[in-house]
Scaffold this active site. Structure first.
Site, PDB file in Angstrom:
ATOM      1  N   CYS A   2       0.665  -1.103   0.073  1.00  9.68           N
ATOM      2  CA  CYS A   2       0.083   0.025  -0.011  1.00  9.68           C
ATOM      3  C   CYS A   2       0.901   1.149   0.041  1.00  9.68           C
ATOM      4  O   CYS A   2       1.941   1.170   0.701  1.00  9.68           O
ATOM      5  CB  CYS A   2      -1.211  -0.004   1.213  1.00  9.68           C
ATOM      6  SG  CYS A   2      -2.107  -1.062   1.283  1.00  9.68           S
ATOM      7  N   ARG A  27       6.064  -0.999  -4.151  1.00  8.74           N
ATOM      8  CA  ARG A  27       5.469  -1.443  -2.893  1.00  8.74           C
ATOM      9  C   ARG A  27       4.598  -2.487  -3.218  1.00  8.74           C
ATOM     10  O   ARG A  27       4.185  -3.498  -2.158  1.00  8.74           O
ATOM     11  CB  ARG A  27       4.791  -0.314  -2.272  1.00  8.74           C
ATOM     12  CG  ARG A  27       5.747   0.785  -1.782  1.00  8.74           C
ATOM     13  CD  ARG A  27       5.243   1.622  -0.982  1.00  8.74           C
ATOM     14  NE  ARG A  27       4.600   1.493   0.297  1.00  8.74           N
ATOM     15  CZ  ARG A  27       5.335   1.877   1.385  1.00  8.74           C
ATOM     16  NH1 ARG A  27       6.546   2.371   1.166  1.00  8.74           N
ATOM     17  NH2 ARG A  27       4.732   1.298   2.456  1.00  8.74           N
ATOM     18  N   TRP A  74      -3.130  -2.938  -1.370  1.00  3.44           N
ATOM     19  CA  TRP A  74      -2.824  -4.033  -1.564  1.00  3.44           C
ATOM     20  C   TRP A  74      -3.771  -4.980  -0.683  1.00  3.44           C
ATOM     21  O   TRP A  74      -3.986  -4.643   0.549  1.00  3.44           O
ATOM     22  CB  TRP A  74      -1.402  -4.605  -1.045  1.00  3.44           C
ATOM     23  CG  TRP A  74      -0.856  -5.851  -1.162  1.00  3.44           C
ATOM     24  CD1 TRP A  74      -0.249  -6.409  -2.502  1.00  3.44           C
ATOM     25  CD2 TRP A  74      -0.743  -7.049  -0.439  1.00  3.44           C
ATOM     26  NE1 TRP A  74      -0.134  -7.584  -2.225  1.00  3.44           N
ATOM     27  CE2 TRP A  74      -0.294  -8.028  -0.913  1.00  3.44           C
ATOM     28  CE3 TRP A  74      -1.398  -7.117   0.938  1.00  3.44           C
ATOM     29  CZ2 TRP A  74      -0.074  -9.254  -0.373  1.00  3.44           C
ATOM     30  CZ3 TRP A  74      -1.000  -8.267   1.407  1.00  3.44           C
ATOM     31  CH2 TRP A  74      -0.707  -9.428   0.902  1.00  3.44           C
ATOM     32  N   ASN A  99      -3.221   2.741   5.247  1.00  2.00           N
ATOM     33  CA  ASN A  99      -2.397   1.617   5.175  1.00  2.00           C
ATOM     34  C   ASN A  99      -2.403   1.358   6.418  1.00  2.00           C
ATOM     35  O   ASN A  99      -2.687   1.621   7.618  1.00  2.00           O
ATOM     36  CB  ASN A  99      -0.879   2.179   4.879  1.00  2.00           C
ATOM     37  CG  ASN A  99      -0.576   2.576   3.567  1.00  2.00           C
ATOM     38  OD1 ASN A  99      -1.407   2.741   2.698  1.00  2.00           O
ATOM     39  ND2 ASN A  99       0.639   3.307   3.345  1.00  2.00           N
ATOM     40  N   GLY A 100      -2.410  -0.373   6.593  1.00  2.00           N
ATOM     41  CA  GLY A 100      -2.524  -1.029   7.982  1.00  2.00           C
ATOM     42  C   GLY A 100      -3.632  -1.950   7.923  1.00  2.00           C
ATOM     43  O   GLY A 100      -4.546  -2.250   6.908  1.00  2.00           O
ATOM     44  N   GLU A 482      17.458 -19.337  -0.632  1.00  2.00           N
ATOM     45  CA  GLU A 482      17.147 -17.762  -1.241  1.00  2.00           C
ATOM     46  C   GLU A 482      16.847 -18.151  -2.737  1.00  2.00           C
ATOM     47  O   GLU A 482      15.895 -17.487  -3.401  1.00  2.00           O
ATOM     48  CB  GLU A 482      18.245 -17.016  -1.286  1.00  2.00           C
ATOM     49  CG  GLU A 482      18.050 -15.626  -1.960  1.00  2.00           C
ATOM     50  CD  GLU A 482      17.023 -14.701  -1.678  1.00  2.00           C
ATOM     51  OE1 GLU A 482      16.870 -13.840  -2.348  1.00  2.00           O
ATOM     52  OE2 GLU A 482      16.234 -15.167  -0.618  1.00  2.00           O
ATOM     53  N   LYS A 486      13.379 -17.213  -4.895  1.00  2.00           N
ATOM     54  CA  LYS A 486      13.399 -16.050  -5.831  1.00  2.00           C
ATOM     55  C   LYS A 486      12.500 -17.033  -7.039  1.00  2.00           C
ATOM     56  O   LYS A 486      11.824 -16.229  -7.890  1.00  2.00           O
ATOM     57  CB  LYS A 486      14.801 -15.768  -6.450  1.00  2.00           C
ATOM     58  CG  LYS A 486      15.455 -14.928  -5.653  1.00  2.00           C
ATOM     59  CD  LYS A 486      14.808 -13.521  -5.624  1.00  2.00           C
ATOM     60  CE  LYS A 486      15.148 -12.569  -4.343  1.00  2.00           C
ATOM     61  NZ  LYS A 486      14.269 -12.980  -3.237  1.00  2.00           N
ATOM     62  N   GLU A 489       8.886 -16.994  -6.350  1.00  2.00           N
ATOM     63  CA  GLU A 489       8.256 -15.649  -6.023  1.00  2.00           C
ATOM     64  C   GLU A 489       7.808 -15.138  -7.587  1.00  2.00           C
ATOM     65  O   GLU A 489       6.897 -14.657  -7.642  1.00  2.00           O
ATOM     66  CB  GLU A 489       9.198 -14.662  -5.598  1.00  2.00           C
ATOM     67  CG  GLU A 489       9.287 -14.572  -4.101  1.00  2.00           C
ATOM     68  CD  GLU A 489      10.299 -13.613  -3.548  1.00  2.00           C
ATOM     69  OE1 GLU A 489       9.960 -12.726  -2.833  1.00  2.00           O
ATOM     70  OE2 GLU A 489      11.661 -13.500  -4.221  1.00  2.00           O
ATOM     71  N   HIS A 505      16.998 -38.386   3.531  1.00  2.00           N
ATOM     72  CA  HIS A 505      15.870 -38.420   4.857  1.00  2.00           C
ATOM     73  C   HIS A 505      14.409 -38.088   4.360  1.00  2.00           C
ATOM     74  O   HIS A 505      13.680 -37.685   4.947  1.00  2.00           O
ATOM     75  CB  HIS A 505      16.454 -37.557   5.544  1.00  2.00           C
ATOM     76  CG  HIS A 505      17.588 -37.974   6.575  1.00  2.00           C
ATOM     77  ND1 HIS A 505      17.830 -39.224   7.223  1.00  2.00           N
ATOM     78  CD2 HIS A 505      19.109 -37.700   6.364  1.00  2.00           C
ATOM     79  CE1 HIS A 505      18.894 -39.384   7.547  1.00  2.00           C
ATOM     80  NE2 HIS A 505      19.731 -38.440   7.096  1.00  2.00           N
ATOM     81  N   LYS A 604       6.141  -5.436  -1.917  1.00  2.00           N
ATOM     82  CA  LYS A 604       7.503  -5.381  -1.953  1.00  2.00           C
ATOM     83  C   LYS A 604       7.701  -4.869  -0.119  1.00  2.00           C
ATOM     84  O   LYS A 604       8.877  -5.414   0.546  1.00  2.00           O
ATOM     85  CB  LYS A 604       7.827  -3.933  -2.466  1.00  2.00           C
ATOM     86  CG  LYS A 604       9.453  -3.484  -2.472  1.00  2.00           C
ATOM     87  CD  LYS A 604      10.231  -4.726  -2.650  1.00  2.00           C
ATOM     88  CE  LYS A 604      11.821  -4.443  -2.853  1.00  2.00           C
ATOM     89  NZ  LYS A 604      12.688  -5.432  -3.126  1.00  2.00           N
TER      90      LYS A 604
END
Length: 609
Positions: A2, A27, A74, A99-100, A482, A486, A489, A505, A604
């Protein structure tokens, strides 16, 4: 996550609002909107498309005004549809963006419905607008500031808001608790935003609001009160916020641009380091480091993987016990507190809600020594901690972090060296050797980036798959994590990462000739163990993609594709090995036709829990 822009000026502010939204697109959002006071009434345009589309609609609607608010949303409460897009109105008298998350919105909604308010959205935000309206309606003599103060006292949760009212055409009110808000001070007006970059070219002097602050913006000035209603003065800071660093330039996507910026940002981070000293982490670091006996690292997502990598460095180089926790889990369990442990929070934005909450929880438990490793100088995290290290990656627009991650690793490596030197584990020769490696790192990164054509061929094959495994050992296991993150995502390929020794295992059960297995093979002490793991995959028909250092003697053959990196780079090897994994994810996403910079469902800056 947002974005807010607000403005009151002696000119039409619509261009400032829409341009501000464009600069906040990084964002993450799924709807957007603009509202202004025009001909004595609030008017708005909202869209579930991109900001560029919104700007066209605004122009078609001939929207103009000297006071207004704008938002990229968002979705949390309510689907990403136009009715849920901000700005939110209350009876065409109050216009508000938020926002929030308001945690007690349901009982407030019921209360307001009983008072006759009709809800036109499914958002938690609408209760704020109606609360402000109702507070003023109870006593028409109350001004907007008083109404906002009264309404905010009823809220439980996190918020940053910007609001204007029909009958107060000369002011915008902003307030924050748990979400960032910055004021831009101009000559012919004043502005606010979630991020100073949104106001690039409009303002060069900024006020970063503190927790609980409420600000009244007019053309003539800014008046700020704290959560108790007392007038406060906040520092006005000069800050050049040129947006050119955030321009795409010749690159296809921001993510590609940011991958290729890594040699430069790492050079900026390392060239200023001529000796290893606690002063790198702030003027009080010498004393703080002498009083600690362990570290607790708190982070989320990509930052969590940088912290996991750092655990290997901190324990092997500095000899200091190190614990790493996912910030979103840390404060919801009973933990054994060691007041002599330094809490290190790692964040790209410095506004990550889970990490901020974990930091505050740690402080409440008695952790007195804290350090923030962050990419934003005036963020909440940097203001809340005793020590700070600014990673200096510059604006990162792509949702999937690349250069912010590598600069976090540089910062954490410097922390390991500093603590190692302070604790007597790093000699003068060790320090000189490490500094030489750090200063050569940008050149080594350029040599890895030169491998891009080979990585493209891997990506073309990977793009036809729906699953992938990533393997690493030791300090390279977090890098495998990581790499998997990526890939999932931005390409939406389901990917998992494991320590290579864990194959037998469980994960080996899903290895077939349809399963790509991406393996990190540095020329280190675990190489022979890793080769055995590679043989386990080959025996089950898995398709191996191996990133191997020179000298590993791992060669391409049927079922095994190898890209050879430069010589092993010692403890800094993880920084080199993550770059081809970034490129692999990027080119796989391009081949699959996904939205690389704005992947679905992600934001973001995650400023809500």
């Amino acid at each position: 996550m947002c974005g807010i822009v607000g403005a009151v000026a002696q000119r039409d502010v619509v261009g400032v609002l829409t341009e501000g939204l464009r600069r906040l697109e990084y964002r993450g959002y799924d709807s957007c909107g603009v509202a202004v006071l025009q001909h004595g009434a609030p008017r708005r345009v909202r869209s579930v498309e991109r900001v560029a589309n919104l700007a066209d609609q605004v122009q078609e609607a001939s929207l103009s005004g000297t006071i207004g608010v704008a938002h990229t949303r968002w979705a949390t409460h309510g689907a990403p549809v136009t009715d849920n897009a901000h700005p939110i109105f209350s009876r065409d008298e109050i216009a508000l963006v938020h926002n929030g998350i308001i945690e007690n919105h349901e009982p407030l909604r019921d209360e307001l419905k009983a008072l006759g308010y009709v809800f036109e959205s499914d958002t938690d935000t609408e209760v704020i607008a109606h609360l402000i309206h109702h507070t003023r309606e109870q006593d028409p003599s109350r001004d907007l500031l008083t109404a906002v103060q009264r309404a905010l006292q009823r809220l439980r949760g996190a918020y940053a808001i910007a609001v204007f009212a029909k009958n107060e055409p000369d002011r915008v009110i902003g307030a924050r608790a748990g979400s960032p808000l910055v004021i831009g001070v101009g000559e012919r007006g004043n502005y606010l935003a979630s991020d100073a970059m949104a106001l690039s070219g409009t303002a060069e002097h900024f006020i970063f609001l503190e927790e609980g602050d409420i600000a009244v913006l007019s053309c003539d000035g800014v008046h700020i009160v704290d959560r108790d209603g007392a007038t406060v003065r906040r520092e006005v800071q000069a800050q050049h916020t040129s947006h050119y660093a955030a321009e795409l330039g010749p690159y296809r996507h921001y993510m590609q641009k940011e991958i290729f910026e890594q040699p430069d940002v790492v050079a900026d981070a390392t060239e200023r380091v001529r000796s290893i000293t606690p002063a790198l982490f702030g003027p009080n670091a010498q004393r703080a480091f002498s009083e600690i006996d362990s570290l607790l690292l708190l982070a989320c997502g990509t930052s969590y993987y940088s912290a996991l990598t750092a655990k290997y460095w901190l324990e092997s180089i500095a000899g200091i016990p190190t614990q790493v926790e996912i910030a979103s889990e840390y404060r919801y369990r009973e933990s054994v507190v060691n007041p002599c442990a330094m809490v290190v929070v790692v964040s790209q934005s410095g506004e990550t809600a889970d990490t901020l909450a974990a930091l505050k929880h740690a402080q409440e438990l008695g952790h007195h020594h804290t350090l923030a490793i962050c990419n934003v100088p005036h963020s909440s995290m940097m203001r809340l901690t005793e020590l700070q290290y600014l990673t200096g990656a510059g604006p990162e627009i792509g949702v999937a972090s690349t250069k912010a991650f590598t600069t976090q690793l540089v910062a954490l490596f410097l922390l390991a060296l500093t603590l190692g030197k302070e604790r007597g584990h790093v000699s003068a020769d060790d320090e000189a050797r490490a500094l030489r490696q750090l200063h050569h790192l940008p050149a080594a990164l350029n040599s890895v980036l030169a491998l891009e054509p080979q990585i493209v061929s891997w990506a073309e094959a990977l793009a036809r798959k729906d699953h992938a495994l990533f393997l690493g050992r030791g300090v390279h296991y977090p890098i495998a994590l990581e790499g998997a993150l990526k890939l999932k995502e931005i390409s939406y390929v389901h990917a998992e990462a494991y320590p290579a020794g864990e194959l037998k295992h469980g994960p080996l059960a899903i290895v077939t000739n349809e399963m790509p297995v991406i393996t990190i093979a540095p020329n280190d002490a675990l190489l022979e163990k890793l080769k055995s793991n590679i043989q386990e995959v080959r025996a089950r028909g898995g398709q191996l993609y191996v990133l191997a250092d020179a000298g590993t003697k791992i060669e391409s053959r049927d079922g095994v594709r190898v890209i050879q990196l430069p010589e092993h780079y010692g403890p800094l090897s993880p920084i080199l090995h993550v770059v081809p994994l970034q490129l692999l994810a990027y080119h796989t996403a391009c081949a699959r036709g996904t939205d690389v910079d704005k992947p679905r469902n992600l934001a973001k800056s995650v400023t809500v829990e």
